[in-house]
Design a protein around this motif. Sequence first.
Motif, short mmCIF file in Angstrom:
data_model
loop_
_atom_site.label_atom_id
_atom_site.label_comp_id
_atom_site.label_asym_id
_atom_site.label_seq_id
_atom_site.Cartn_x
_atom_site.Cartn_y
_atom_site.Cartn_z
N TYR A 1 0.76 -1.23 -0.17
CA TYR A 1 0.14 0.31 -0.01
C TYR A 1 0.47 1.35 0.18
O TYR A 1 0.14 1.79 -0.28
N PHE A 2 2.13 1.39 0.38
CA PHE A 2 3.00 2.28 0.57
C PHE A 2 2.78 2.60 -0.94
O PHE A 2 3.28 4.18 -1.34
N HIS A 3 3.23 1.45 -2.05
CA HIS A 3 3.11 1.93 -3.10
C HIS A 3 2.15 1.89 -3.90
O HIS A 3 2.19 3.23 -5.01
N PHE A 4 1.07 0.96 -3.91
CA PHE A 4 0.24 1.26 -4.67
C PHE A 4 -1.23 1.22 -3.60
O PHE A 4 -1.68 0.83 -3.13
N ALA A 5 -2.18 2.49 -3.80
CA ALA A 5 -3.51 2.66 -3.66
C ALA A 5 -4.46 1.39 -4.09
O ALA A 5 -5.42 1.24 -2.86
N ALA A 6 -4.54 1.01 -5.18
CA ALA A 6 -5.53 -0.29 -5.38
C ALA A 6 -5.06 -0.80 -5.83
O ALA A 6 -3.91 -0.91 -7.08
N LYS A 7 -5.07 -1.84 -6.73
CA LYS A 7 -5.36 -3.28 -7.66
C LYS A 7 -4.80 -2.73 -8.92
O LYS A 7 -4.56 -2.83 -10.15
N GLU A 8 -5.87 -1.62 -9.26
CA GLU A 8 -6.04 -0.54 -10.54
C GLU A 8 -4.63 -0.13 -10.87
O GLU A 8 -4.45 -0.11 -11.39
N ASP A 9 -4.53 0.62 -9.80
CA ASP A 9 -2.93 1.23 -9.68
C ASP A 9 -1.79 0.23 -10.10
O ASP A 9 -0.66 0.24 -11.40
N LEU A 10 -1.86 -1.02 -9.59
CA LEU A 10 -0.79 -2.21 -9.66
C LEU A 10 -0.74 -1.88 -11.34
O LEU A 10 0.04 -2.36 -12.40
N ALA A 11 -1.52 -2.13 -12.33
CA ALA A 11 -2.10 -3.21 -13.55
C ALA A 11 -1.74 -1.70 -14.06
O ALA A 11 -1.11 -1.76 -15.42
N HIS A 12 -2.28 -0.22 -13.73
CA HIS A 12 -1.77 0.62 -14.88
C HIS A 12 0.23 0.91 -15.26
O HIS A 12 0.74 1.38 -15.92
N ALA A 13 0.23 0.56 -13.81
CA ALA A 13 1.82 0.89 -13.61
C ALA A 13 2.75 -0.40 -15.05
O ALA A 13 3.10 -0.48 -15.50
N ILE A 14 1.92 -1.77 -14.61
CA ILE A 14 2.35 -2.23 -15.57
C ILE A 14 2.03 -1.98 -16.92
O ILE A 14 2.72 -2.16 -17.83
N LEU A 15 0.92 -1.62 -17.44
CA LEU A 15 0.88 -0.91 -18.71
C LEU A 15 1.64 -0.20 -18.97
O LEU A 15 1.94 0.37 -20.12
N GLU A 16 1.97 0.95 -17.96
CA GLU A 16 2.51 2.01 -18.46
C GLU A 16 4.55 0.98 -19.01
O GLU A 16 4.78 1.67 -20.18
N LEU A 17 4.73 0.22 -17.85
CA LEU A 17 6.03 -0.80 -18.15
C LEU A 17 5.63 -1.31 -19.61
O LEU A 17 6.85 -1.11 -20.67
N GLN A 18 4.94 -1.65 -19.40
CA GLN A 18 4.52 -2.21 -21.19
C GLN A 18 4.57 -1.63 -22.74
O GLN A 18 5.49 -2.42 -23.71
N ALA A 19 4.15 -0.02 -22.30
CA ALA A 19 3.75 0.84 -23.55
C ALA A 19 5.89 0.85 -23.52
O ALA A 19 6.28 0.84 -24.99
N ALA A 20 5.96 0.90 -22.57
CA ALA A 20 7.48 1.85 -22.34
C ALA A 20 8.47 0.44 -23.26
O ALA A 20 9.16 1.33 -24.70
#
Length: 215
Positions: free
Chosen positions: A47-66
Motif C-alpha cells: 500500500y506504500f507503493h500502490f493504493a489499489a489493484k488498478e494502480d498496479l495494473a496501470h503501472a504494468i501497462l505503462e511499463l509494457q508501453a515503454a
Amino acid sequence: MARQLRAEQTRATIITAAADLFDRQGYESTSLSDIVGHAQVTKGALYFHFAAKEDLAHAILELQAAASQQVVADVEGRGCSSLESLMRTTFGVARLAVDDPVPRAGLRLATADIAVRAPLRHPFTEWLDFASRKFSGAVRESDVHADIDVGVVAHSLVCFFVGTRVAGRSLEPVGRLPRRVAEMWFLMIRGLVPVHRRPRYLTLATQLEREIRTG
C-alpha cells in the motif's frame, strides 16, 4: 540513498509478482492478498507503493508501453522497409512476452476491462495506428497489393496477434508464441504480398522466429 534503492527494489518486486499472477490467473481473479503473498512483502509495503489493484495494473501497462516503444525505436533505426519494420516489431513484442512477465501481463491486461489513464493510450490504439502507418508505407513501396484496405488489414493484424496469445495462453507454453507469430505472418504474406516479393518476407518470418528461439 540506500532506503530509496530498497523502496525501488520493493516496488519492482511487487510489480513483477502482480504481473506473474495477472498473466496466469487473470486480473479479476487476483487479489491484493495474492500479490502480497507472491511478492513476499507486507501489506503495508504494497500500500506504500500502490493504493489499489488498478494502480498496479496501470503501472504494468505503462511499463509494457515503454518496452514496446523501445522495440519500435530500435526497429525504426534499422532503416528497414515498412513491411519489414512491422514484422520485426511484432516479433520484438513477442520476444518481450516470452522473456519478461511484465510485458506478458500487459498483453493480457490489454484485453481486460481496465480503464487506461491519460496520457497513456490503450495498447490496441497504439498498435492499430502503427500498423496502419506501416501498411500504408508498404503500399507505397509496392510490398503489398495496392488495393488493400489499410484500416481493415491493420485491424486484422492486431486481432490476429492478440488472439494468438489469448488462445495460446490456455493451450501451450508462452515459448510457442514466436512460432505462432511466424505462422500468422506466413498466412498474411501469402494474402497481402505480390508473388514476386513473397520469398523475401517468408524467409524473414522464419529468420525472426529462429532468432528468438535460439536467443
